[in-house]
Design a protein around this motif. Sequence first.
Motif, short mmCIF file in Angstrom:
data_model
loop_
_atom_site.label_atom_id
_atom_site.label_comp_id
_atom_site.label_asym_id
_atom_site.label_seq_id
_atom_site.Cartn_x
_atom_site.Cartn_y
_atom_site.Cartn_z
N MET A 167 0.83 -1.19 0.00
CA MET A 167 0.00 0.00 0.00
C MET A 167 0.88 1.25 0.00
O MET A 167 1.71 1.43 0.89
CB MET A 167 -0.90 0.01 1.25
N ALA A 168 0.72 2.09 -1.00
CA ALA A 168 1.49 3.33 -1.07
C ALA A 168 0.98 4.30 -0.01
O ALA A 168 -0.23 4.43 0.21
CB ALA A 168 1.35 3.95 -2.45
N VAL A 169 1.91 4.96 0.67
CA VAL A 169 1.55 5.88 1.74
C VAL A 169 2.14 7.25 1.44
O VAL A 169 3.33 7.37 1.12
CB VAL A 169 2.08 5.38 3.11
N THR A 170 1.32 8.27 1.52
CA THR A 170 1.75 9.66 1.39
C THR A 170 1.77 10.28 2.76
O THR A 170 0.76 10.22 3.48
CB THR A 170 0.81 10.46 0.48
N PRO A 171 2.88 10.86 3.20
CA PRO A 171 2.94 11.36 4.57
C PRO A 171 1.96 12.50 4.82
O PRO A 171 1.65 13.29 3.92
CB PRO A 171 4.39 11.86 4.70
N LEU A 172 1.46 12.55 6.03
CA LEU A 172 0.61 13.65 6.46
C LEU A 172 1.47 14.88 6.75
O LEU A 172 2.70 14.79 6.81
CB LEU A 172 -0.16 13.25 7.72
N HIS A 173 0.83 16.01 6.97
CA HIS A 173 1.56 17.24 7.30
C HIS A 173 1.23 17.60 8.74
O HIS A 173 0.19 18.20 9.03
CB HIS A 173 1.17 18.37 6.35
N LEU A 174 2.13 17.24 9.66
CA LEU A 174 1.94 17.51 11.07
C LEU A 174 2.90 18.58 11.59
O LEU A 174 2.74 19.05 12.72
CB LEU A 174 2.11 16.23 11.89
N GLY A 175 3.90 18.93 10.80
CA GLY A 175 4.89 19.91 11.23
C GLY A 175 5.12 20.97 10.18
O GLY A 175 4.57 20.90 9.08
N SER A 176 5.92 21.96 10.54
CA SER A 176 6.28 23.05 9.62
C SER A 176 7.76 22.90 9.28
O SER A 176 8.62 23.17 10.12
CB SER A 176 6.00 24.42 10.26
N TRP A 177 8.03 22.47 8.08
CA TRP A 177 9.41 22.20 7.67
C TRP A 177 9.85 23.27 6.68
O TRP A 177 9.03 23.80 5.95
CB TRP A 177 9.52 20.81 7.03
N ARG A 178 11.11 23.66 6.61
CA ARG A 178 12.21 23.05 7.30
C ARG A 178 12.47 23.74 8.62
O ARG A 178 12.13 24.92 8.79
CB ARG A 178 13.46 23.10 6.41
N THR A 179 13.06 23.02 9.56
CA THR A 179 13.38 23.62 10.85
C THR A 179 14.69 24.40 10.74
O THR A 179 15.56 24.07 9.93
CB THR A 179 13.52 22.54 11.92
N PRO A 180 14.82 25.45 11.54
CA PRO A 180 16.01 26.30 11.41
C PRO A 180 17.26 25.64 11.99
O PRO A 180 17.19 24.72 12.81
CB PRO A 180 15.64 27.54 12.22
N VAL A 181 18.41 26.14 11.54
CA VAL A 181 19.69 25.85 12.19
C VAL A 181 20.20 27.15 12.79
O VAL A 181 20.10 28.20 12.16
CB VAL A 181 20.72 25.23 11.22
N GLU A 182 20.72 27.05 14.00
CA GLU A 182 21.15 28.25 14.72
C GLU A 182 22.60 28.09 15.16
O GLU A 182 23.01 27.01 15.61
CB GLU A 182 20.28 28.46 15.95
N PRO A 183 23.38 29.16 15.09
CA PRO A 183 24.76 29.08 15.57
C PRO A 183 24.81 28.99 17.09
O PRO A 183 23.95 29.51 17.79
CB PRO A 183 25.38 30.40 15.07
N ALA A 184 25.84 28.33 17.59
CA ALA A 184 26.04 28.19 19.04
C ALA A 184 27.52 28.43 19.35
O ALA A 184 28.24 27.52 19.77
CB ALA A 184 25.59 26.82 19.51
N PRO A 185 28.01 29.67 19.14
CA PRO A 185 29.45 29.92 19.25
C PRO A 185 30.02 29.71 20.65
O PRO A 185 31.13 29.18 20.80
CB PRO A 185 29.59 31.37 18.80
N ARG A 186 29.29 30.10 21.70
CA ARG A 186 29.83 29.95 23.05
C ARG A 186 29.86 28.48 23.46
O ARG A 186 30.80 28.03 24.13
CB ARG A 186 29.03 30.77 24.04
N LEU A 187 28.85 27.72 23.04
CA LEU A 187 28.86 26.29 23.31
C LEU A 187 29.99 25.61 22.54
O LEU A 187 30.69 24.75 23.07
CB LEU A 187 27.51 25.68 22.93
N ALA A 188 30.19 26.02 21.29
CA ALA A 188 31.27 25.45 20.48
C ALA A 188 32.62 25.66 21.16
O ALA A 188 33.43 24.74 21.27
CB ALA A 188 31.27 26.08 19.09
#
Length: 323
Positions: free
Chosen positions: A1-22
């Motif tokens: 059975m072919a399945v098409t994913p539902l839309h439950l989230g808002s994509w794409r999620t961001p990437v954020e810098p973390a200089p002090r953690l780095a």
Amino acid sequence: MAVTPLHLGSWRTPVEPAPRLATALGLAPDDLLVKRDDLVGPGGGGNKVRKLEWTCAEAVAAGSDTLVTTGAAQSNHARLTAAAGARLGLRVVLVLAGDAPRGPRGNLLLDALLGAEVVWAGAVDADGLQAAAERVAGEVAADGARPHVVPFGGSTTLSVQGYAAAGRELAEQVPDLRHVAVALGSGGTMAGLVQALGAERVLGVHCGAVPDAHVAVAHLLDGSAGPDPALRIRTDQVGAAYDRLAAPAWDAVLLAARTTGLVLEPTYTGRALAGLAAAVREGEVVPGERCVLLHTGGLPGLFGHAEAVARLEEGAGGSGQEP
């Protein structure tokens, strides 16, 4: 059975810098980014949403009206299954390991808020928990409902496509990506990333949720019964047990909070960061290589983790230094 994913989230999620953690980890300030998969979806968000888009689509396509799934008492997957069910108009029954606590907190409070039914399975191993879920599904079906059993962690060969999509997002967002560190629970998140990015760029950090992390990921990738030696999996951050507070993970939680204002939790994301820190110390990850920490969510679990809460009530109970 072919399945098409539902839309439950808002994509794409961001990437954020973390200089002090780095810098605290021993990397260059611009070496580390955080992918915020904790920010999207119903029920507080987290990595399980990407998988649930596929597993819930499978259930809906089969005509199911009830989702039955398993987890630990503070399961993020269970909480997000409850949220997805509420959004889709599906009944949700959560079969959780252990016994009902005296006072529910953390994820259990949200399970109740979202309208999920909880069945406590007692002291069982993984096989026993799955057997309990099948038994509950049989009881649900006997009452005239049409249940769909979602496996532990929502990880199936179908649902890994959710994290293959995340891997493709990352490749576009961070073209010079060398390492992505991710917590390894049931294995589906790592498997999807490996499918999209290749095993050499994905560092999975075993959290103790499955008996053999290598076998779990390899099985989700190609159905094999044995480990894949190409997989990069650290198994040194589990500590005493999956549901116990591991000191390096707790130090990682404090470090992220105090250098970046980033809230992790000790079961998954804290262990992922602790594993990345260990990889830097050992030279597996070196300055000048672009790294991403995948934030898989799970904040409610912090408030449901008795040892972590006790540490915070005592005044954090850790240094917040490099784990």
